[in-house]
Design an enzyme around this catalytic site. Structure first.
Site, mmCIF file in Angstrom:
data_model
loop_
_atom_site.group_PDB
_atom_site.id
_atom_site.type_symbol
_atom_site.label_atom_id
_atom_site.label_comp_id
_atom_site.label_asym_id
_atom_site.label_seq_id
_atom_site.Cartn_x
_atom_site.Cartn_y
_atom_site.Cartn_z
ATOM 1 N N GLU A 115 43.268 -75.978 -90.781
ATOM 2 C CA GLU A 115 42.612 -74.657 -90.774
ATOM 3 C C GLU A 115 42.483 -74.110 -92.202
ATOM 4 O O GLU A 115 41.466 -73.517 -92.551
ATOM 5 C CB GLU A 115 43.379 -73.692 -89.874
ATOM 6 C CG GLU A 115 43.243 -74.103 -88.403
ATOM 7 C CD GLU A 115 43.830 -73.086 -87.447
ATOM 8 O OE1 GLU A 115 45.061 -72.999 -87.407
ATOM 9 O OE2 GLU A 115 43.067 -72.390 -86.761
ATOM 10 N N GLU A 135 47.328 -78.861 -81.977
ATOM 11 C CA GLU A 135 48.079 -77.744 -81.356
ATOM 12 C C GLU A 135 48.209 -77.896 -79.853
ATOM 13 O O GLU A 135 49.205 -77.480 -79.262
ATOM 14 C CB GLU A 135 47.394 -76.409 -81.672
ATOM 15 C CG GLU A 135 47.550 -75.932 -83.110
ATOM 16 C CD GLU A 135 46.486 -76.466 -84.042
ATOM 17 O OE1 GLU A 135 45.799 -77.466 -83.694
ATOM 18 O OE2 GLU A 135 46.333 -75.895 -85.138
#
Ligand code: COA
Length: 708
Positions: A115, A135
């Site tokens: 990210e 995730e």
């Protein structure tokens, strides 16, 4: 030190290093071992970026990681207790930078790490780098803009696939799909990133924000692909986060970037609060803990090169493939040439199928097979560093074999047995060097199953144990230390909860009802399906072998014996608890089973009781948890979390429920104990509460307390 680095060094902590290459600031995350984004790291990064953006000496920023990895993501241990800047704010700060930010990527660039890189304006990576958003494996979803930026860069269908599968992509693929801009060779990453930064400055191109990218084309083709990716996500039964990821990606298609970020935040918070998130993080950390045995870090194991496998049956073949996959030279031995040939063909066939499915190339297949040598003569064993026997499960056979192996192998070779039940101390009696004998218990199919029980007999020395752990880890397996008892951790527990299922069947539940309840709980199969798949004759043989050791006071369920007496061995005979077509498919209830059940219940004087799905699960899990507690109490498992790792990786316990001991804590130990006490009213011999469970429940403690 220049004034820019002086100013930033004063502000930042040691976890972020800052240096200058002319007009380029190099900001390096340094938080070993994986550069996780802890609160201090995020704060130091925010400070460093701020200083670079505000310094007249700096024209561009290279963001990279010290050591092996770029960044392994948000700090898993901090979830739910974050202080300092949020990762989302940090990513926005990076993206909003007026000076170009170039992410220089190596090793793992995962989760929050990717990210960060997505928020940078340009990305360069070394060829072996892995980029991904895993995730979902922790019950989460990207929560710092990943769900909004990734689809804009690589398209919604591909972004969904990456986020829902959790799979990472190599830099060579990442560059093709537009995730990164350049690939460079390993040793020049920082130079190449600085050069890239200089080119950007010179071209006057300045910043290029992922939020403005437009990879989400709205063609019929892409809509079909997006729908397919959504279907795959929504089919992930039992899991919360895949559906949230779909919602977030939908938002990226429909909403302006800022609103998409708000939606992502809401969905992320829902995942964060879900019990699945804590269970999956427990599973991750439990696996890391299981592979560390106290005291072993001081022992330096010997490097292993050549490993011998004795026995070319199903287990020997699976173990050989797993060893070849891990890069070892493998000697496969059997006493019969015909068995060896059958084993060799099975290995070649497995690689042929993998190549056909594009999992490996022809070169890889050839290279792996070239490392395999087959022998019938034990003199070949002098070249082996470690020998794994995978022959017939019989004490006398294995004892005799170990004697022969000890004579044939080199003086410091390790002798490992793949036994799943037998006492290894007894097996090594009479050897000159029992300290070099250990259990390395693989699960079938050994090339696919992650679990390995490292079974430590009394006489094994530390070097032997360290080598067994080293071997398992090098094979990318999940090793768990187990002590000596019948069935070690997993099979010992399996015997008990399977018996609980049989007792429920005796008392009135149908096997189909039990299988369904167990599947609904999240196991891939119910216990009676498993018996049919494995072959009823296998457990029949074990029952006959152990008949004399059975406690005559215990209730005995003879249904399985009666099935076997009729020749109903399950899938292989087309009939067992279920009926099957000739190809072993299309399982359906066996209509004749009811008669067998009625006969057995009548013989035992049982009036059938009604079981709900919940009572079935309560019994099944209580038996599992109680035996898990015994296993920990007797030191067979080092910690409750090792029991969880065993059941998760070898017995199909649903990962998102964390394993039986974690599940017990979440239900409450008092409640588990109260259930057992109630069951004990009618069957006190089977339902004997574990001393450890009683003690923990009475003191308001949990199994997790023992993991710390
Ligand atoms: N946060 C905190 N600790 C982390 C971490 C993270 N994101 N990722 C790894 N670690 C820890 C491990 O728990 C382990 O700790 P330990 O030594 O105390 O047991 C240590 O870092 C080394 O991890 P390990 O997996 O043994 O290293 P590796 O080099 O084999 O693999 C990774 C590195 C990054 C590929 C692997 O650790 C991984 O997949 N991590 C999780 C990544 C992830 O899911 N990120 C998203 C978080 S939302």
């Amino acid at each position: 030190m220049s004034s820019f680095t002086q100013a930033t060094a004063a502000n930042s902590l040691q976890c972020v290093h800052i240096s200058r290459r002319d007009r380029i600031a190099v900001v390096e995350i340094s938080n070993p071992p994986v550069n996780a984004l802890s609160s201090p790291v995020k704060q130091a990064l925010a400070d460093a970026i701020d200083s670079a953006v505000n310094s007249s000496e700096i024209a561009a920023i290279v963001l990279t990681g010290a050591g092996k990895h770029f960044c392994g993501g948000a700090d898993i241990r901090e979830f739910g207790q974050v202080t300092g800047p949020s990762l989302s704010t940090l990513c926005t700060q990076i993206e909003n930078s007026t000076k170009p930010v170039i992410a220089a990527i190596k090793g793992s660039c995962l989760g929050g790490g990717l990210e960060l890189a997505l928020a940078a304006h340009f990305r360069i990576a070394v060829a072996p780098a892995q980029l991904g958003l895993p995730e979902v494996n922790l019950g989460l979803m990207p929560g710092a803009g990943g769900t909004q930026r990734l689809p804009r860069l690589v398209g919604a269908a591909r972004a969904l696939d990456m986020m829902v599968s959790g799979r990472s992509v190599k830099a060579s693929v990442a560059v093709q799909i537009g995730l990164i801009d350049r690939v460079c060779s390993d040793d020049v990453l920082q130079d190449a990133a600085v050069q890239f930064a200089n080119e950007i400055i010179q071209s006057g191109q300045c910043v290029r924000r992922s939020r403005d990218a437009l990879a989400m084309s709205d063609t019929d083709q892409s809509r079909v692909e997006i729908d397919q990716a959504k279907d795959i996500a929504l089919a992930k039964k039992g899991l919360v986060s895949p559906a949230k990821i779909v919602e977030a990606v939908q938002a990226s298609l429909e909403l302006p970037f800022e609103k998409g970020l708000i939606k992502e935040r809401e969905l992320f918070s829902e995942c964060l609060e879900s019990p699945q998130r804590s269970a999956l993080i427990h599973a991750f950390l439990a696996e890391k803990a299981a592979s560390k045995m106290p005291g072993l870090s001081v022992v330096l194991p010997t490097p292993l090169r050549t490993i011998a496998v004795i026995g070319a049956g199903t287990m020997g073949v699976g173990i050989s493939i797993a060893l070849l996959d891990a890069g070892y030279a493998v000697l496969l031995l059997d006493r019969e040439q015909a068995y060896l040939e059958r084993g060799l063909n099975a290995i070649a066939e497995s690689y042929r199928k993998q190549q056909e499915r594009n999992r490996i190339s022809a070169e890889v297949k050839a290279e792996r097979l070239a490392r395999l040598a087959c022998h019938i003569d034990y003199s070949a064993l002098h070249g082996a560093d470690l020998i794994i026997e995978a022959v017939f499960e019989d004490m006398a056979v294995k004892k005799e074999l170990l004697c022969q192996l000890e004579k044939a192998c080199k003086p410091d070779a390790i002798l490992a047995t793949n036994t799943s039940y037998l006492n290894i101390d007894e097996m090594s009696e009479g050897l000159d060097h029992p300290e070099r004998v250990i259990g390395i218990h693989f699960f079938s199919p050994a090339n696919l199953m992650k679990l390995v029980e490292v079974v430590v007999p009394e006489k094994a020395d530390q070097r032997t144990v360290a080598i067994a752990f080293q071997l398992a880890k090098s094979m990318k397996k999940t090793p768990v230390r187990a002590g000596m008892c019948d069935g070690f951790i997993g099979n010992r527990m399996l015997a008990v909860y399977r018996e609980a299922a049989e007792l429920m069947m005796l008392d009135g539940a149908s096997p189909y009802q039990i299988d369904e309840a167990v599947r609904e709980f999240g196991f891939p199969m119910g216990p009676f399906q498993v018996v049919d798949l494995a072959g009823g004759d296998i457990s029949w043989a074990t029952r006959k072998r152990k008949a004399s050791q059975r406690d005559p006071r215990l209730r005995y369920v003879s249904v399985a014996d009666k099935l076997c007496e009729r020749g109903w061995f399950g899938q292989k005979t087309g009939i067992g608890y279920y009926l099957y077509d000739k190809d072993g498919k299309n399982a359906r209830p066996n209509p004749e089973l009811e008669d067998v059940l009625s006969e057995v219940r009548a013989e035992a004087g049982i009036v059938p009781k009604h079981f709900t799905q919940q009572t079935i699960i309560d019994h099944y899990l209580a038996a599992m948890i109680n035996e898990g507690a015994n296993v920990v109490h007797q030191g067979i498992a080092l910690r409750p979390s090792d029991v969880d790792v065993t059941l998760l990786n070898g017995y199909g316990f649903p990962r998102y429920k964390g394993g039986p001991m974690w599940y017990a804590d979440s239900v409450g130990l008092e409640r588990v104990l109260a259930n057992i006490a109630r069951y004990a009213e009618t069957d006190p011999l089977f339902w004997k509460p574990s001393d450890l469970l009683v003690e923990l429940a009475n003191h308001g403690r949990s199994f997790s307390d023992l993991n710390r």
